[in-house]
Design an enzyme around this catalytic site. Sequence first.
Site, mmCIF file in Angstrom:
data_model
loop_
_atom_site.group_PDB
_atom_site.id
_atom_site.type_symbol
_atom_site.label_atom_id
_atom_site.label_comp_id
_atom_site.label_asym_id
_atom_site.label_seq_id
_atom_site.Cartn_x
_atom_site.Cartn_y
_atom_site.Cartn_z
ATOM 1 C CG ASP A 121 -7.809 2.697 -2.394
ATOM 2 O OD1 ASP A 121 -6.775 2.245 -1.860
ATOM 3 O OD2 ASP A 121 -8.940 2.429 -1.972
ATOM 4 C CB THR A 146 -7.091 -4.737 2.579
ATOM 5 O OG1 THR A 146 -6.848 -3.331 2.471
ATOM 6 C CG2 THR A 146 -6.057 -5.353 3.497
ATOM 7 C CD GLU A 176 -7.363 3.918 1.685
ATOM 8 O OE1 GLU A 176 -8.187 3.622 2.567
ATOM 9 O OE2 GLU A 176 -6.781 3.074 0.993
ATOM 10 C CG ASP A 216 -2.140 0.825 1.101
ATOM 11 O OD1 ASP A 216 -2.725 0.858 0.011
ATOM 12 O OD2 ASP A 216 -2.527 1.456 2.101
ATOM 13 C CG ASP A 228 -13.021 3.448 -1.156
ATOM 14 O OD1 ASP A 228 -11.911 2.950 -1.429
ATOM 15 O OD2 ASP A 228 -13.437 3.608 0.008
ATOM 16 C CB ILE A 234 -3.722 -1.830 -2.201
ATOM 17 C CG1 ILE A 234 -2.321 -2.005 -2.755
ATOM 18 C CG2 ILE A 234 -4.432 -3.183 -2.192
ATOM 19 C CD1 ILE A 234 -1.512 -3.067 -2.039
ATOM 20 C CG ASP A 235 -10.612 -0.269 -3.766
ATOM 21 O OD1 ASP A 235 -10.937 -0.401 -2.571
ATOM 22 O OD2 ASP A 235 -11.431 -0.086 -4.679
#
Length: 330
Positions: free
Chosen positions: A125, A130, A71, A48, A272, A127-128
Site C-alpha cells: 500500500d 489518505t 492498489e 500514491d 491493508d 500510502i495507507d
Amino acid sequence: MTAKYHDEIHVALGAVLGAMSICRSVRDRLVTADTLTKKDKSPVTVADFASQAVICSHLSHAFPDDPIVGEETAQDLRSQEQAALRIAVLGAARESLEGASDAEILGFIDRGGADGSTDRYWTLDPIDGTKGFLRGEQYAVALALIENHQVVLGVLGCPNVETQGRLGTVFFAVRDQGSFMLSKLEFETDQVAVPRIHTSGSADASQARFCESVESGHSDQSLSQRIATDLGITSPPLRMDSQVKYGILARGDASIYLRLPTRSDYHEKIWDHAAGMIIVEEAGGKVTDITGEPLDFSHGRTLTANRGVVATNGLIHDRVISAVQGAMGA
C-alpha cells in the site's frame, strides 16, 4: 537477525525508506491550505503513484520474477485527460528514480497489478491513510512478502510517528525473527544496534488502551464503545489513520486495535493488514478476525474468508474476542 530473508528485508527497507522520502516531499510541495479547503486529493494521488513506482522499482531490480499486489495501475495515467497528473507523478518519482524514462516509471507502477495467486508475491500500500496524509497526521507506507499464503516479512514506514524525539519511524519484522523499530534518521546514519520491540505485558483488559480508525466508515465506532464498556475500559480510544495503529500496538503504546465491519459485504484488502499483522505477531501480539480465526491470505487480493480484524497484545486476546462477540450479538 538470521540469514533467512536477509536480502528481502534489506531491499524492502530501502524501498520503503525511498517511498517515505517521496511522500514527504510531495506533501511539503503540494499540500496547501487551499488544497485542504477545496478537498483536493490530487497531492495524495501524486504521492500514491510515485511511491508505488519507487517501491516496485526496488523490487523489480532485486526480484524480477516476484509478482506485486498493489492498489494502483498506470492505466488511467496514460490517458490524455490525465496528462497533468501524469506529469506530476513522473516528476515526483524521478526524485528517486533519476534517469528513468516515462515508460519505465509507468511500467513500475503497473507491476502492482498482480492478483496474489502465486506461491510467492509482495503486497504493498504505497500510502495507507489518505486523509491522514492530507491532514499532516498519520499515514504509512506498507510492504509485505507472502509465501505459501503466509506473511513472512513486513515493513511499515510511518513518516509522522516519533521515536526518541525524531520524526519518521520504520517498523519491520521477519517471521520467527522478531519485530524491530528505528527512526528514519537512525537508518540513514547506519545505526548498528536495532532494538526489538514488544507488545504490552499487561493482562488486565480494563487497563488496555485501544485504537481504531479516525474514519467511522472504516470501523463501527459505536460497537467499539460497547466492547470497551464490556471490558471495563474507561480511557478514550486512540484514533489514527492507517496501519500506524499496528506499529503503535507492537511497541506497547496500545493493547487493542479493532477494525469492526460496517457492512456485511465488505472484505478487507490484504495490503491493508499484511505488514502490520506480522509486526504485531512478531512483537508478541495476536491478530485474528472478529471470530478469532487467523487472517487467511489464500484468496488473492482480499481477505474473503475473514470478517473484520482484532489485534491485541496477545495476553487479552481471548477476552477481547469474547467481548466483540457479545457486543455483536447484542
